[in-house]
Design a protein around this motif. Sequence first.
Motif, PDB file in Angstrom:
ATOM      1  N   SER A 143      31.705  68.371  36.272  1.00  0.00           N
ATOM      2  CA  SER A 143      30.697  67.587  35.991  1.00  0.00           C
ATOM      3  C   SER A 143      31.232  66.301  35.168  1.00  0.00           C
ATOM      4  O   SER A 143      30.763  65.297  35.336  1.00  0.00           O
ATOM      5  N   SER A 144      32.232  66.498  34.497  1.00  0.00           N
ATOM      6  CA  SER A 144      32.813  65.334  33.736  1.00  0.00           C
ATOM      7  C   SER A 144      33.826  64.341  34.719  1.00  0.00           C
ATOM      8  O   SER A 144      34.066  63.183  34.502  1.00  0.00           O
ATOM      9  N   ARG A 175      32.446  63.857  37.888  1.00  0.00           N
ATOM     10  CA  ARG A 175      31.095  63.675  39.061  1.00  0.00           C
ATOM     11  C   ARG A 175      30.366  62.205  38.539  1.00  0.00           C
ATOM     12  O   ARG A 175      30.073  62.084  37.728  1.00  0.00           O
ATOM     13  N   ALA A 176      30.306  61.462  39.630  1.00  0.00           N
ATOM     14  CA  ALA A 176      29.604  60.306  39.738  1.00  0.00           C
ATOM     15  C   ALA A 176      28.008  60.497  39.467  1.00  0.00           C
ATOM     16  O   ALA A 176      27.465  61.490  39.787  1.00  0.00           O
ATOM     17  N   ALA A 177      27.431  59.451  38.817  1.00  0.00           N
ATOM     18  CA  ALA A 177      25.867  59.699  38.647  1.00  0.00           C
ATOM     19  C   ALA A 177      25.329  59.990  39.811  1.00  0.00           C
ATOM     20  O   ALA A 177      24.164  60.690  39.633  1.00  0.00           O
ATOM     21  N   GLN A 178      25.487  59.186  40.721  1.00  0.00           N
ATOM     22  CA  GLN A 178      24.815  59.295  41.865  1.00  0.00           C
ATOM     23  C   GLN A 178      24.977  60.484  43.027  1.00  0.00           C
ATOM     24  O   GLN A 178      24.612  60.557  44.043  1.00  0.00           O
ATOM     25  N   CYS A 179      25.911  61.297  42.499  1.00  0.00           N
ATOM     26  CA  CYS A 179      26.317  62.506  43.485  1.00  0.00           C
ATOM     27  C   CYS A 179      25.201  63.403  43.643  1.00  0.00           C
ATOM     28  O   CYS A 179      24.312  63.750  42.788  1.00  0.00           O
ATOM     29  N   ASN A 223      37.817  59.675  39.832  1.00  0.00           N
ATOM     30  CA  ASN A 223      37.644  60.031  38.290  1.00  0.00           C
ATOM     31  C   ASN A 223      38.787  60.855  37.765  1.00  0.00           C
ATOM     32  O   ASN A 223      39.230  60.625  36.582  1.00  0.00           O
ATOM     33  N   ASP A 236      30.871  66.460  31.053  1.00  0.00           N
ATOM     34  CA  ASP A 236      30.076  65.511  30.780  1.00  0.00           C
ATOM     35  C   ASP A 236      30.813  64.285  30.976  1.00  0.00           C
ATOM     36  O   ASP A 236      31.723  63.831  30.690  1.00  0.00           O
ATOM     37  N   ARG A 237      30.193  63.686  32.227  1.00  0.00           N
ATOM     38  CA  ARG A 237      30.834  62.268  32.602  1.00  0.00           C
ATOM     39  C   ARG A 237      31.351  61.187  31.672  1.00  0.00           C
ATOM     40  O   ARG A 237      32.221  60.644  31.754  1.00  0.00           O
ATOM     41  N   SER A 238      30.421  61.000  30.578  1.00  0.00           N
ATOM     42  CA  SER A 238      30.703  59.953  29.476  1.00  0.00           C
ATOM     43  C   SER A 238      31.889  60.284  28.696  1.00  0.00           C
ATOM     44  O   SER A 238      32.340  59.346  28.086  1.00  0.00           O
ATOM     45  N   THR A 240      36.615  55.081  36.305  1.00  0.00           N
ATOM     46  CA  THR A 240      36.977  55.609  37.672  1.00  0.00           C
ATOM     47  C   THR A 240      38.110  54.563  38.385  1.00  0.00           C
ATOM     48  O   THR A 240      38.163  53.256  38.068  1.00  0.00           O
TER      49      THR A 240
END
Length: 262
Positions: A153-154, A156-160, A197, A223-225, A230
């Motif tokens: 998840s860390s 992973r793009a938000a639009q995935c 990423n 957590d992607r944040s 990228t």
Amino acid sequence: MNRVVLGLRYSGHSFEGWQTQTHGNTVQDTLLNALEAICGERPVIHCAGRTDAGVHARQQVVHFDTSVHRPLSAWVKGVNNHLPGTVVVAGAKYLGEPFHARYAAISRMYRYYFYASPVRDPFKTHMTWMHYPLDLLRMQSAAAMLVGTHDFSSFRAAQCQAKSPVKTLHRVSLVECSDHCYVEIHGNAFLHHMVRNIMGALFEIGMHRQPLAWMQTVLSARDRSQGAKTASAAGLTLWEVEYPPEFGIADLFNPAQLDFNP
């Protein structure tokens, strides 16, 4: 209906990704236009993996169903006559319905090319340029932490749109060449922007902006944040897609299958 399978290669520089768009400047739209010229219809195309704007493909696999039957040479040389120089059909074959370009794939391999130099090299536009020196040993050690089955998840793009962030990476290796490097990532499947990423995080560690252990911290955060910026699409290539051997997909990219006749 005939199920046609094509092996594609393309440079992503001039395209805004794989997926069809209203403006038409994508690999899929370009291929559809060429196919329509050969078979008189615009079939529904399925690909092994959608690539982003600027991303290249050494081995992209697509399939479509059509009521039209053409010799294989028409699906290769005929379609190529209607394609720009940045995309080419390397081979074609007919397969039955059990084959699906996306769902039949066992694994995918990406390569991310980059180089570090005080100035940009105009002959390496397919690579990412890093202005700062990189500690390649640290990057390789950090990359090894990602091997295995994890929640990514860390990265992973938000639009995935993937149903699950859990993927398995079989190998993540850094290869140093004479004037450039690449990271090869082999896994069962990938999330949107996952490779880019990961590379963003590796660059942070390679530049000593983050400690080596930070890679594990980011991975565990889910957590992607908490991750890095990228990385550029310029260095990314869909290198290979693996299928069960009975489909013979590797033959699509073997020049020996073709002759030199027009």
